[in-house]
Design a protein around this motif. Structure first.
Motif, PDB file in Angstrom:
ATOM      1  N   LYS A   1      48.190  34.366  31.900  1.00 24.95           N
ATOM      2  CA  LYS A   1      46.824  34.559  31.239  1.00 24.95           C
ATOM      3  C   LYS A   1      45.926  35.753  31.831  1.00 24.95           C
ATOM      4  O   LYS A   1      45.493  36.672  31.039  1.00 24.95           O
ATOM      5  CB  LYS A   1      45.917  33.283  31.151  1.00 24.95           C
ATOM      6  CG  LYS A   1      44.766  33.291  30.385  1.00 24.95           C
ATOM      7  CD  LYS A   1      43.978  31.778  30.464  1.00 24.95           C
ATOM      8  CE  LYS A   1      42.708  31.946  29.582  1.00 24.95           C
ATOM      9  NZ  LYS A   1      41.990  30.581  29.628  1.00 24.95           N
ATOM     10  N   ARG A   2      46.145  35.544  33.096  1.00 24.16           N
ATOM     11  CA  ARG A   2      45.124  36.582  33.620  1.00 24.16           C
ATOM     12  C   ARG A   2      46.012  38.193  33.559  1.00 24.16           C
ATOM     13  O   ARG A   2      45.134  39.153  33.418  1.00 24.16           O
ATOM     14  CB  ARG A   2      44.627  36.483  35.261  1.00 24.16           C
ATOM     15  CG  ARG A   2      43.915  35.168  35.289  1.00 24.16           C
ATOM     16  CD  ARG A   2      43.817  34.288  36.562  1.00 24.16           C
ATOM     17  NE  ARG A   2      42.679  33.575  36.615  1.00 24.16           N
ATOM     18  CZ  ARG A   2      42.792  32.394  35.841  1.00 24.16           C
ATOM     19  NH1 ARG A   2      43.644  32.169  34.864  1.00 24.16           N
ATOM     20  NH2 ARG A   2      41.655  31.586  36.068  1.00 24.16           N
TER      21      ARG A   2
ATOM     22  N   TYR B   1      42.126  40.184  41.619  1.00 31.63           N
ATOM     23  CA  TYR B   1      41.865  39.474  42.828  1.00 31.63           C
ATOM     24  C   TYR B   1      42.833  38.324  42.736  1.00 31.63           C
ATOM     25  O   TYR B   1      43.481  37.615  43.499  1.00 31.63           O
ATOM     26  CB  TYR B   1      40.558  39.318  43.285  1.00 31.63           C
ATOM     27  CG  TYR B   1      40.264  38.173  44.370  1.00 31.63           C
ATOM     28  CD1 TYR B   1      40.638  38.306  45.754  1.00 31.63           C
ATOM     29  CD2 TYR B   1      40.091  36.851  43.932  1.00 31.63           C
ATOM     30  CE1 TYR B   1      40.506  37.389  46.613  1.00 31.63           C
ATOM     31  CE2 TYR B   1      39.677  35.944  44.873  1.00 31.63           C
ATOM     32  CZ  TYR B   1      40.285  36.028  45.916  1.00 31.63           C
ATOM     33  OH  TYR B   1      39.881  35.040  46.886  1.00 31.63           O
ATOM     34  N   GLU B   2      42.631  37.652  41.680  1.00 28.53           N
ATOM     35  CA  GLU B   2      43.063  36.184  41.312  1.00 28.53           C
ATOM     36  C   GLU B   2      44.786  36.412  41.045  1.00 28.53           C
ATOM     37  O   GLU B   2      45.355  35.526  41.560  1.00 28.53           O
ATOM     38  CB  GLU B   2      42.241  35.639  40.141  1.00 28.53           C
ATOM     39  CG  GLU B   2      40.978  35.358  40.289  1.00 28.53           C
ATOM     40  CD  GLU B   2      40.435  34.301  39.073  1.00 28.53           C
ATOM     41  OE1 GLU B   2      39.950  33.420  39.326  1.00 28.53           O
ATOM     42  OE2 GLU B   2      40.897  34.715  37.866  1.00 28.53           O
ATOM     43  N   VAL B   3      45.076  37.508  40.363  1.00 23.29           N
ATOM     44  CA  VAL B   3      46.432  37.925  40.432  1.00 23.29           C
ATOM     45  C   VAL B   3      46.969  37.960  41.776  1.00 23.29           C
ATOM     46  O   VAL B   3      48.207  37.266  41.873  1.00 23.29           O
ATOM     47  CB  VAL B   3      46.702  38.841  39.544  1.00 23.29           C
ATOM     48  CG1 VAL B   3      48.067  39.374  39.360  1.00 23.29           C
ATOM     49  CG2 VAL B   3      46.408  38.557  37.868  1.00 23.29           C
ATOM     50  N   ARG B   4      46.386  38.776  42.476  1.00 21.72           N
ATOM     51  CA  ARG B   4      47.069  38.897  43.801  1.00 21.72           C
ATOM     52  C   ARG B   4      47.155  37.625  44.657  1.00 21.72           C
ATOM     53  O   ARG B   4      48.207  37.193  45.296  1.00 21.72           O
ATOM     54  CB  ARG B   4      46.201  39.977  44.749  1.00 21.72           C
ATOM     55  CG  ARG B   4      46.343  41.143  44.373  1.00 21.72           C
ATOM     56  CD  ARG B   4      45.619  42.136  45.265  1.00 21.72           C
ATOM     57  NE  ARG B   4      44.245  41.669  45.632  1.00 21.72           N
ATOM     58  CZ  ARG B   4      43.276  42.592  44.914  1.00 21.72           C
ATOM     59  NH1 ARG B   4      43.852  43.578  43.891  1.00 21.72           N
ATOM     60  NH2 ARG B   4      42.031  42.284  45.100  1.00 21.72           N
ATOM     61  N   GLU B   5      46.251  36.644  44.435  1.00 21.93           N
ATOM     62  CA  GLU B   5      46.042  35.570  45.150  1.00 21.93           C
ATOM     63  C   GLU B   5      47.064  34.554  44.627  1.00 21.93           C
ATOM     64  O   GLU B   5      47.885  33.892  45.631  1.00 21.93           O
ATOM     65  CB  GLU B   5      44.823  34.746  44.892  1.00 21.93           C
ATOM     66  CG  GLU B   5      44.656  33.490  45.703  1.00 21.93           C
ATOM     67  CD  GLU B   5      43.245  32.868  45.177  1.00 21.93           C
ATOM     68  OE1 GLU B   5      42.801  32.149  46.304  1.00 21.93           O
ATOM     69  OE2 GLU B   5      42.858  32.707  44.110  1.00 21.93           O
ATOM     70  N   LEU B   6      47.508  34.519  43.251  1.00 22.74           N
ATOM     71  CA  LEU B   6      48.691  33.623  42.952  1.00 22.74           C
ATOM     72  C   LEU B   6      50.130  34.313  43.198  1.00 22.74           C
ATOM     73  O   LEU B   6      50.963  33.499  43.601  1.00 22.74           O
ATOM     74  CB  LEU B   6      48.475  33.444  41.420  1.00 22.74           C
ATOM     75  CG  LEU B   6      47.354  32.607  40.904  1.00 22.74           C
ATOM     76  CD1 LEU B   6      46.882  32.855  39.485  1.00 22.74           C
ATOM     77  CD2 LEU B   6      47.766  31.161  41.103  1.00 22.74           C
TER      78      LEU B   6
END
Length: 568
Positions: free
Chosen positions: A326-327, A191-196
């Motif tokens: 990092k993610r 989810y965080e990778v998609r957001e970024l």
């Protein structure tokens, strides 16, 4: 070595300059004369904590300065690594105390107290009551064994391998989560990778948007300012353009009568052209000014989005890219969990094996050195009048690794016949510890790289023959390093290569401490005072002279072979 100590308005010392020499420097004086104040001033210059009343009565500040000579290439390199300049083969450490605040300097450059302490560790070693007590700590005892064994390089290797081992342990610990936890972490990371990645912030984008947003937000004010600028230049009855035009015409008319004014005319024409160029540039900028509500809202929303991301992942483009990578790396680990876990286990096993081998080598060298150090310390203790003492080094392996290997060292001692061996911390008094520390320093004197040693309270609780033996050990150490020692015993003072007398003098309503370097005859007189007290007879003076001559013979013998242990 320590070449000079300068003290001004520190406690009872009004002002003092002490030029130390090589070898054994002895400081004597009446009880309460201020001998310890001198050592306190050295400690102060080296960054120690101060008492509240260190500033004397002559002004509102105190100043201490130490001048060291540096002749060792290794010391120069070590100081250079601390960013300390040693181009002139000397450095100056100083401290000024004003209103409870301190200013530390090295070579006239203001530095932190921590940097002063780091530099001081390379230059000077002060042994007082606290340092003697440190001898009871197992960490200090292990350090002594390693110094005797010459383990410095191997210790550095073990420390590096230990930190690599701990790093691999932490890496493997990241694979300890169960399947459900890994799944939840993986979902959240994706989810965080998609957001970024969806945000797709580009380098310099925030700065460019911020500039545009600021122009939009201040567009009315900008338009008014540019309009006023243009009016002043050309859009009013007495504008700059009109006045420049009149000035050019006047100059052209003057040139018709005097050709020397042609340069002035050219300058005015250039200025008139420059004003015209500025007006056109302002006019172009005014035409470019526009306010687009939709674009303004779009930029505002985009800045909010970027600010939100920076609050979560770090400020700036580089931080956002680092968070994204990092993610991604962690996702790769989780998606290839078994493979990566096995790899982490293998890397930990490899690091542990390397650490194990280094620790084994360190243990072997310690075990080989321990008997020699035991015999050397036992011998020097006999020299210091511990006649029926048994001393041993208990070396044990620990179950866990540390940055210093897997060994624990305990110095055990029996000070009297029939008593069992017990840890040094359980049996030795303060005076005995000071003598034991002196003996150890004598054993390590040719291996200790500290050029200056200061001994305070070395003569606590001793007298007579023991004092004579202590003086001989100080002489042995002084063959390898500069030694500065405070004493009240004539047996120790007689061994001085350089002798100072510290005196306290009452002057009107104040008391001051002074330091005087004694010549040969004055040194004999001071020894007589130490021997005879208030009444100094001719026989006492002769005893003092004989004591001095005996010390000179001992020093001559030591100079022939300073490694020989003096017989008891």
């Amino acid at each position: 070595m320590l070449v000079n100590l300068h003290v001004k308005n520190f406690a009872l010392i009004d002002e003092a300059d002490v030029d130390f020499g090589s070898g054994l420097n002895i400081l004597t004086g009446e009880t309460g004369a201020g001998k310890s104040i001198l050592i306190d001033s050295v400690n102060a210059a080296l960054g120690s904590r101060l008492k509240a009343d260190v500033i004397g009565r002559d002004g509102d500040s105190a100043f201490i300065e130490l001048l060291f000579s540096i002749d060792s290439p290794e010391k120069k390199q070590a100081l250079k690594e601390l960013d300390v300049d040693t181009d002139f083969d000397s450095i100056i450490l100083s401290r000024r105390i004003v209103n409870g605040k301190s200013i530390h300097k090295i070579n006239d450059e203001t530095v932190t107290a921590a940097k002063v302490r780091a530099a001081a560790e390379l230059l000077i070693d002060i042994h007082g009551q606290h340092e003697h007590q440190s001898l009871t700590h197992k960490k200090k005892q292990l350090e002594i064994l390693d110094r005797y064994a010459g383990n410095e390089a191997l210790l550095e290797e073990v420390s590096g391998k230990y930190h690599e081992f701990k790093k691999r342990e932490e890496a493997l610990a990241a694979f300890s989560a169960d399947e459900e936890s890994r799944r939840r972490e993986l979902d959240f990371l994706k989810y965080e990778v998609r957001e970024l990645e969806t945000a797709a912030v580009t380098e310099g984008e925030k700065e460019e948007l911020s500039d545009t947003f600021r122009r939009y937000r201040n567009s009315a004010r900008l338009a008014a300012s540019v309009s006023e600028l243009m009016q002043e230049l050309a859009d009013c009855n007495d504008s700059v353009s009109d006045r420049m035009d009149r000035a050019v015409k006047a100059a052209r008319d003057a040139c018709s009568y005097d050709g020397s004014l042609n340069g002035l005319l050219e300058s005015l024409q250039t200025a008139e052209d420059l004003v015209s160029d500025i007006y056109r540039e302002a006019e172009d900028y005014a035409r470019s000014l526009r306010y687009d509500p939709e674009d303004y809202n779009r930029i505002s929303d985009r800045l909010d989005e970027i600010n939100h991301l920076e609050q979560k992942y770090g400020s700036g483009y580089e931080a956002l890219q680092g968070a994204l990578q990092k993610r991604k790396d962690r996702i790769d680990e989780l998606e290839n969990f078994d493979e990566r876990s096995e790899q982490a286990k293998a890397e930990l096993a490899e690091a542990e094996e390397a650490l194990k081998l280094a620790c084994e080598e360190l243990h072997r060298r310690r075990a080989e050195a321990a008997p020699g150090l035991t015999e050397a310390i036992s011998g020097t203790l006999r020299d210091l009048n511990f006649l029926d003492t048994r001393f041993m080094i208990d070396l044990r392996e620990l179950p866990e690794y540390t940055a210093n290997g897997r060994d624990e060292v305990t110095f055990v001692i029996s000070l009297n016949p029939g008593e069992p061996l017990r840890a040094l911390s359980e049996v030795a008094s303060g005076g005995e510890l000071s003598r034991i520390m002196l003996g150890i320093k004598a054993v390590l004197s040719d291996r200790d790289e500290t050029p200056t040693l200061i001994f305070d309270e070395i003569d606590a609780g001793i007298s007579g023959r023991t004092a004579q033996l202590v003086s001989q050990k100080l002489n042995v150490i002084a063959r390898h390093a500069q030694v500065i020692c405070i004493t009240h015993l004539p047996q120790i003072a007689a061994m001085a290569d350089v002798h100072f007398c510290i005196e306290k003098t009452a002057m009107k309503d104040r008391t001051i401490t002074s330091v005087t370097r004694l010549d040969e005859e004055a040194s004999v007189t001071e020894l007589a005072r130490l021997l005879g007290g208030a009444r100094i007879t001719g026989r006492v003076v002769e005893n003092a002279r004989e004591m001095k001559e005996l010390a000179e013979r001992v020093k001559a013998e030591t100079a022939k072979d300073p490694q020989d242990r003096l017989s008891s």
